[in-house]
Design a protein around this motif. Structure first.
Motif, PDB file in Angstrom:
ATOM      1  N   UNK A  34     -12.386 -17.761   0.472  1.00 60.25           N
ATOM      2  CA  UNK A  34     -11.764 -16.487   0.809  1.00 60.25           C
ATOM      3  C   UNK A  34     -11.329 -15.734  -0.436  1.00 60.25           C
ATOM      4  N   UNK A  35     -10.649 -16.422  -1.344  1.00 54.29           N
ATOM      5  CA  UNK A  35     -10.091 -15.753  -2.523  1.00 54.29           C
ATOM      6  C   UNK A  35     -11.150 -15.381  -3.557  1.00 54.29           C
ATOM      7  N   UNK A  36     -12.291 -16.049  -3.528  1.00 51.48           N
ATOM      8  CA  UNK A  36     -13.323 -15.751  -4.518  1.00 51.48           C
ATOM      9  C   UNK A  36     -14.297 -14.673  -4.049  1.00 51.48           C
ATOM     10  N   UNK A  37     -14.125 -14.159  -2.822  1.00 49.55           N
ATOM     11  CA  UNK A  37     -14.993 -13.120  -2.297  1.00 49.55           C
ATOM     12  C   UNK A  37     -14.131 -11.958  -1.809  1.00 49.55           C
ATOM     13  N   UNK A  82     -12.133 -11.285   1.753  1.00 50.80           N
ATOM     14  CA  UNK A  82     -10.669 -11.290   1.737  1.00 50.80           C
ATOM     15  C   UNK A  82     -10.120 -10.005   2.368  1.00 50.80           C
ATOM     16  N   UNK A  83     -10.732  -8.864   2.035  1.00 49.40           N
ATOM     17  CA  UNK A  83     -10.284  -7.587   2.584  1.00 49.40           C
ATOM     18  C   UNK A  83     -10.501  -7.529   4.092  1.00 49.40           C
ATOM     19  N   UNK A 109      -0.489  -5.092   1.725  1.00 53.38           N
ATOM     20  CA  UNK A 109       0.077  -4.558   0.482  1.00 53.38           C
ATOM     21  C   UNK A 109      -0.985  -3.780  -0.299  1.00 53.38           C
ATOM     22  N   UNK A 110      -2.206  -4.325  -0.321  1.00 50.78           N
ATOM     23  CA  UNK A 110      -3.285  -3.636  -1.038  1.00 50.78           C
ATOM     24  C   UNK A 110      -3.532  -2.241  -0.469  1.00 50.78           C
ATOM     25  N   UNK A 111      -3.530  -2.140   0.866  1.00 50.34           N
ATOM     26  CA  UNK A 111      -3.765  -0.856   1.505  1.00 50.34           C
ATOM     27  C   UNK A 111      -2.644   0.126   1.188  1.00 50.34           C
TER      28      UNK A 111
END
Length: 457
Positions: A400-403, A407-408, A447-449
């Motif tokens: 998940x974290x490497x793609x 992840x999004x 948070x990213x959004x």
């Protein structure tokens, strides 16, 4: 995913009142330790100095042990060297048989617990009587210590009183007053001292420069064990050595403050030769300590002075009790010592740690047991002891974290989990973490959004 520790801890927590009492008791000891530490402006300097002394001594162990033994032998003390537990036990048995001893009194020693000396001697016709009050209570109950400094603190006075009544030590049924029970124990033990043909002590510190065996107690039982019988045996792990009196002074200021929140122990006894007309034997025990010294990641475990402060502060130990651990020494330091003894056998204990590192913060010699537990966790897979479910979850998180796109997508879909009823997310076999934990609520926007929209500054 449940380990042996987790299963035992669950049983311990069935009595919620006792668990809460156990937690509060040890936290109060931690608070006393803090009061003592805050009262010494030089506390952190003492910790640093103690760590440096131990690092130096352990890395020059052979030299200091030789100096120590020469000092003792110059005053007529007989020094023995034991490679392992079997060697130690047979050495003790041979000494006792040579002197026709059938009963030996002993003060508290975790080394003899480590070597299982008591059952060995008893199986060979030697009656061994523990004289530390907590240890004697446990011996009469057929239990092992649940803490290295306060071995019977998990017991309430009513439990001790009922046992004393059954053993004929207490003669007033229903009288569970601590002062009365202590007086009963004192009378009971006094006869044991009178009848014993030998006395054994442990050793908190061995002073290389002078040959002193230093024993710290609050009950004076070590003095009684050595002043009444003419034969005195000392059980000492080779890592207990310190260079000189100046070094000893540093550890004396740290030990009791860290262990029980006292300025010092009631008795600090120095033994460097036999009493008049008596005989003294010191048995220096390796039992795997040389192997620990050879471990590049964990050799500093040998700096431990067995104060127990890591247990007193540990939230897992306080809420799960000493008997939930599979190694005979519990808590953070016990996890590490057990792994050094047999990593495959004692690996279940490694999960009994939140990695809060509170133990690192209080350890008087910077053993940093919590950080060492973290290192052990990195080795579990190589030992074949990693949990398969956790491995699968870790692999999923790595994916998940490497793609970033994956992840999004997961973040955008996460709020759908809020619609799932708790009775589906907290199915015990499928989600053990759900026991005692609430399902997190996922925000509609990540948070990213929010960051991209400029809503976070």
């Amino acid at each position: 995913m449940s380990t042996l520790h987790a299963k035992a801890a669950r049983r311990f927590n069935e009595d919620r009142d006792k668990t809460t009492w156990h937690d509060a008791t040890f936290w109060s000891v931690r608070q006393k330790r803090d009061d003592m530490a805050f009262g010494l402006p030089e506390w952190e300097q003492l910790r640093d100095q103690a760590s440096q002394i131990k690092r130096h001594t352990i890395s020059h162990l052979a030299d200091y042990l030789e100096r120590f033994s020469v000092q003792l032998e110059s005053r007529g003390v007989v020094v023995h060297w034991a490679k392992d537990a079997a060697d130690f036990n047979h050495t003790v048995l041979d000494i006792l048989r040579q002197h026709g001893v059938t009963k030996m009194v002993k003060s508290k020693s975790m080394l003899t617990e480590e070597c299982e000396m008591n059952p060995f001697l008893m199986a060979n016709g030697i009656d061994v009587v523990e004289t530390d009050l907590g240890e004697r209570i446990l011996q009469l109950l057929g239990q092992k210590p649940s803490h290295i400094v306060m071995p019977a603190i998990h017991l309430k006075r009513e439990e001790v009183g009922r046992m004393f009544e059954q053993k004929g030590i207490s003669h007033e049924p229903g009288n569970y007053d601590p002062t009365y029970l202590t007086a009963c124990a004192r009378e009971h033990l006094r006869n044991q001292f009178m009848e014993a043909g030998a006395g054994m002590t442990g050793c908190n510190f061995g002073v290389a420069a002078t040959g002193d065996v230093v024993v710290c107690t609050n009950e004076g039982n070590a003095d009684m064990s050595t002043s009444m019988p003419k034969l005195h045996l000392v059980a000492m792990g080779i890592e207990k050595i310190v260079p000189d009196y100046q070094s000893l002074a540093v550890f004396q200021r740290l030990l009791c403050r860290s262990a029980t929140g006292q300025p010092t122990t009631a008795y600090t006894s120095h033994f460097r030769q036999a009493r008049p007309g008596g005989e003294m034997h010191v048995i220096l025990v390796d039992n795997g300590r040389s192997d620990i010294l050879a471990d590049p990641d964990h050799w500093e475990t040998l700096k431990c002075i067995r104060c127990g402060s890591c247990m007193n502060t540990c939230p897992v130990y306080r809420r799960s009790g000493g008997y939930s651990y599979t190694y005979f020494i519990p808590g953070p330091i016990g996890i590490n010592l057990g792994m050094l003894r047999d990593p495959r056998r004692y690996s279940d204990n490694v999960s009994a740690c939140t990695l809060c590192l509170s133990c690192d913060n209080v350890c008087p010699t910077h053993v940093n047991p919590g950080s060492q537990v973290y290192l052990w966790r990195q080795r579990l897979d190589g030992l074949g002891r990693a949990n398969e479910s956790k491995k699968l979850m870790s692999e999923g998180m790595e994916l998940l974290f490497e793609h970033p796109a994956l992840y999004a997508s997961a973040l955008s879909l996460a709020p759908l989990a809020n619609l799932v009823p708790d009775n589906l997310t907290h199915i015990r076999p499928l989600n053990p973490w759900g026991v005692g934990h609430a399902m997190p609520h996922f925000a509609r926007e990540s948070f990213h959004t929010l960051w991209k929209k400029g809503k976070v500054k």
